[in-house]
Design an enzyme around this catalytic site. Structure first.
Site, PDB file in Angstrom:
ATOM      1  N   HIS A  34       0.877  -1.080  -0.011  1.00 26.37           N
ATOM      2  CA  HIS A  34      -0.082  -0.308   0.153  1.00 26.37           C
ATOM      3  C   HIS A  34       0.769   0.934   0.028  1.00 26.37           C
ATOM      4  O   HIS A  34       2.141   0.979   0.033  1.00 26.37           O
ATOM      5  CB  HIS A  34      -1.078  -0.097   1.201  1.00 26.37           C
ATOM      6  CG  HIS A  34      -0.325  -0.195   2.589  1.00 26.37           C
ATOM      7  ND1 HIS A  34       0.874   0.585   3.013  1.00 26.37           N
ATOM      8  CD2 HIS A  34      -0.306  -1.043   3.323  1.00 26.37           C
ATOM      9  CE1 HIS A  34       1.148   0.228   4.223  1.00 26.37           C
ATOM     10  NE2 HIS A  34       0.429  -1.065   4.347  1.00 26.37           N
ATOM     11  N   GLU A  35       0.230   2.575   0.220  1.00 19.77           N
ATOM     12  CA  GLU A  35       1.132   3.621  -0.088  1.00 19.77           C
ATOM     13  C   GLU A  35       2.316   3.710   1.150  1.00 19.77           C
ATOM     14  O   GLU A  35       3.136   4.414   0.837  1.00 19.77           O
ATOM     15  CB  GLU A  35       0.102   4.849   0.103  1.00 19.77           C
ATOM     16  CG  GLU A  35       0.547   6.188  -0.271  1.00 19.77           C
ATOM     17  CD  GLU A  35       1.342   6.177  -1.605  1.00 19.77           C
ATOM     18  OE1 GLU A  35       2.425   6.766  -1.763  1.00 19.77           O
ATOM     19  OE2 GLU A  35       0.889   5.516  -2.571  1.00 19.77           O
ATOM     20  N   HIS A  37       4.122   1.249   2.390  1.00 15.87           N
ATOM     21  CA  HIS A  37       5.022   0.514   1.814  1.00 15.87           C
ATOM     22  C   HIS A  37       5.761   1.287   0.679  1.00 15.87           C
ATOM     23  O   HIS A  37       6.872   1.401   0.493  1.00 15.87           O
ATOM     24  CB  HIS A  37       4.687  -0.855   1.096  1.00 15.87           C
ATOM     25  CG  HIS A  37       4.281  -1.734   2.004  1.00 15.87           C
ATOM     26  ND1 HIS A  37       2.952  -2.286   2.035  1.00 15.87           N
ATOM     27  CD2 HIS A  37       4.800  -2.565   3.184  1.00 15.87           C
ATOM     28  CE1 HIS A  37       2.773  -3.154   3.041  1.00 15.87           C
ATOM     29  NE2 HIS A  37       3.988  -3.446   3.795  1.00 15.87           N
ATOM     30  N   GLY A 147       8.824   1.011   9.175  1.00 16.63           N
ATOM     31  CA  GLY A 147       7.595   2.026   9.305  1.00 16.63           C
ATOM     32  C   GLY A 147       7.500   2.175  10.861  1.00 16.63           C
ATOM     33  O   GLY A 147       7.528   1.171  11.740  1.00 16.63           O
ATOM     34  N   LYS A 149       4.734   2.769  12.090  1.00 18.03           N
ATOM     35  CA  LYS A 149       3.518   1.868  12.538  1.00 18.03           C
ATOM     36  C   LYS A 149       3.632   0.680  13.588  1.00 18.03           C
ATOM     37  O   LYS A 149       2.885   0.745  14.333  1.00 18.03           O
ATOM     38  CB  LYS A 149       2.660   1.495  11.569  1.00 18.03           C
ATOM     39  CG  LYS A 149       1.100   1.022  11.892  1.00 18.03           C
ATOM     40  CD  LYS A 149       0.297   1.101  10.974  1.00 18.03           C
ATOM     41  CE  LYS A 149       0.250  -0.435  10.654  1.00 18.03           C
ATOM     42  NZ  LYS A 149      -0.017  -1.386  11.599  1.00 18.03           N
ATOM     43  N   GLN A 153       8.543  -2.786  17.118  1.00 24.01           N
ATOM     44  CA  GLN A 153       9.486  -3.664  16.219  1.00 24.01           C
ATOM     45  C   GLN A 153      10.665  -2.704  15.986  1.00 24.01           C
ATOM     46  O   GLN A 153      11.762  -3.237  15.824  1.00 24.01           O
ATOM     47  CB  GLN A 153       8.338  -4.010  14.864  1.00 24.01           C
ATOM     48  CG  GLN A 153       9.394  -4.583  13.887  1.00 24.01           C
ATOM     49  CD  GLN A 153       8.682  -4.992  12.743  1.00 24.01           C
ATOM     50  OE1 GLN A 153       8.167  -6.188  12.683  1.00 24.01           O
ATOM     51  NE2 GLN A 153       8.683  -4.162  11.757  1.00 24.01           N
ATOM     52  N   SER A 185      -2.358  -0.298   6.366  1.00 24.89           N
ATOM     53  CA  SER A 185      -2.055  -1.537   6.783  1.00 24.89           C
ATOM     54  C   SER A 185      -2.660  -2.376   5.811  1.00 24.89           C
ATOM     55  O   SER A 185      -3.555  -2.455   5.424  1.00 24.89           O
ATOM     56  CB  SER A 185      -2.469  -1.680   8.177  1.00 24.89           C
ATOM     57  OG  SER A 185      -2.567  -3.122   8.545  1.00 24.89           O
ATOM     58  N   ARG A 187      -3.371  -5.313   6.376  1.00 24.89           N
ATOM     59  CA  ARG A 187      -4.656  -6.066   7.147  1.00 24.89           C
ATOM     60  C   ARG A 187      -5.778  -5.123   7.171  1.00 24.89           C
ATOM     61  O   ARG A 187      -7.105  -5.697   7.450  1.00 24.89           O
ATOM     62  CB  ARG A 187      -4.258  -6.215   8.703  1.00 24.89           C
ATOM     63  CG  ARG A 187      -3.262  -7.164   8.970  1.00 24.89           C
ATOM     64  CD  ARG A 187      -3.275  -7.873  10.345  1.00 24.89           C
ATOM     65  NE  ARG A 187      -2.380  -8.984  10.818  1.00 24.89           N
ATOM     66  CZ  ARG A 187      -0.943  -8.925  10.885  1.00 24.89           C
ATOM     67  NH1 ARG A 187      -0.279  -7.872  11.271  1.00 24.89           N
ATOM     68  NH2 ARG A 187      -0.623 -10.105  10.974  1.00 24.89           N
TER      69      ARG A 187
HETATM   70  O1  PAF Z   1       7.174  -5.124   9.514  1.00 20.56           O
HETATM   71  C1  PAF Z   1       6.907  -5.875   8.719  1.00 20.56           C
HETATM   72  O2  PAF Z   1       6.339  -6.133   7.891  1.00 20.56           O
HETATM   73  C2  PAF Z   1       7.704  -7.582   9.223  1.00 20.56           C
HETATM   74  O3  PAF Z   1       7.526  -7.602  10.726  1.00 20.56           O
HETATM   75  C3  PAF Z   1       9.153  -7.637   8.873  1.00 20.56           C
HETATM   76  C4  PAF Z   1       9.764  -6.466   9.484  1.00 20.56           C
HETATM   77  C5  PAF Z   1       9.172  -7.582   7.421  1.00 20.56           C
HETATM   78  C6  PAF Z   1       9.672  -8.885   9.318  1.00 20.56           C
HETATM   79  O4  PAF Z   1       8.806 -10.089   8.782  1.00 20.56           O
END
Ligand code: PAF
Length: 284
Positions: A34-35, A37, A147, A149, A153, A185, A187
């Protein structure tokens, strides 16, 4: 744009570019672009010479009752989108390529992982840390873009890079939102039309929390309550967690200090769909 599916080939290509003195920028993704990414990919172009996007729906970061099987996938469309923004390589290995028979190693980051997503999704960050390590070793980047978001992570990945001495700069790119504020997202496609009409209230709730901070609210529980109260008005959210935390060390003090950088984290279920979002604010 070249599609690479084998780790060995990816490593050879990356090594060749490094030998040429070119800077490699990696954008790890699970696809269904999506935008948000595409924004990471555009940002990546400004950080180096060669952009490698990884597309791998990583089974080890999904719990047994999560959505690995039904996670949205559309390789053809992803290929076209990545190519349209000037990505050089799309590294899209199979599960067997990444986790061949006999695979027996796991990377565990122990800081930042004992709260929120780490508790709600046991094993999730082990899967993330393991696959990110492997993706880094496959693509050999100088820079990697993640990202905001997935805020938690980003902290886990920075810790991983620091502790395992990866010579990689981690860049965190801002959240890209739909016009009504819903964080983009993959999702979001799970949402029914009715759910979609209230989904942007997560954004409105976060804004209320941030506004309170900017207006001088320093008490963590009060900030959390403001966000929760807004979400509760809609009767449709099941709140997994809402928490304002120190954005750098993830601590949860009773009262934030002036000048402290805070991130408000939200995870909710809207029907069966779990959505996460966050917003940053500096305490005046
Ligand atoms: O953020 C994500 O899309 C995933 O957690 C990642 C960093 C690609 C690892 O699979």
């Amino acid at each position: 744009m070249k599609i690479i599916t084998k780790v060995e080939e990816m490593q050879k290509i990356s090594e060749m570019h490094r030998q040429n003195g070119e800077k490699i920028v990696c954008v790890p993704t699970m696809g269904y672009f999506h935008e948000g990414h595409l924004n990471l990919m555009r940002i990546a172009k400004g950080y180096g010479d060669i952009v490698v996007v990884t597309l791998f729906v990583n089974p080890t970061q999904f719990g047994p009752n999560e959505d690995f099987e039904r996670y949205p996938r559309n390789f053809q469309r992803d290929m076209e989108l990545a190519s349209s923004v000037g990505v050089d390589y799309l590294f899209a290995p199979t599960v067997e390529e990444m986790y061949p028979d006999g695979y027996a190693t796991k990377v565990v980051v122990t800081k930042y992982t004992d709260k929120f997503e780490g508790v709600k999704r046991p094993g999730h960050f082990d899967g993330v840390a393991t696959v990110v390590t492997k993706l880094f070793n496959a693509t050999k980047p100088n820079v990697a873009i993640f990202g905001q978001k997935d805020y938690q992570q980003t902290l886990v990945v920075k810790q991983l890079v620091k502790d395992l001495l990866f010579d990689i700069d981690i860049i965190v790119a801002p959240i890209v939102r739909e016009p009504d504020g819903l964080a983009m997202s993959s999702r979001n496609v799970y949402l029914s039309p009715e759910e979609r009409t209230v989904a942007n209230e997560i954004y409105n709730a976060l804004n209320k929390g941030v506004e309170a901070i900017r207006n001088g609210e320093k008490r963590r529980k009060h900030i959390n309550s403001i966000v929760i109260e807004h979400l509760r008005k809609f009767n449709q959210f099941y709140i997994d967690y809402v928490s304002a935390v120190n954005a750098e060390n993830f601590e949860e003090p009773e009262v934030f200090r002036s000048g402290e950088k805070v991130v408000i984290l939200v995870a909710v279920y809207l029907g069966k769909t779990r959505l996460i979002d966050n917003m940053l604010a500096t305490v005046p």
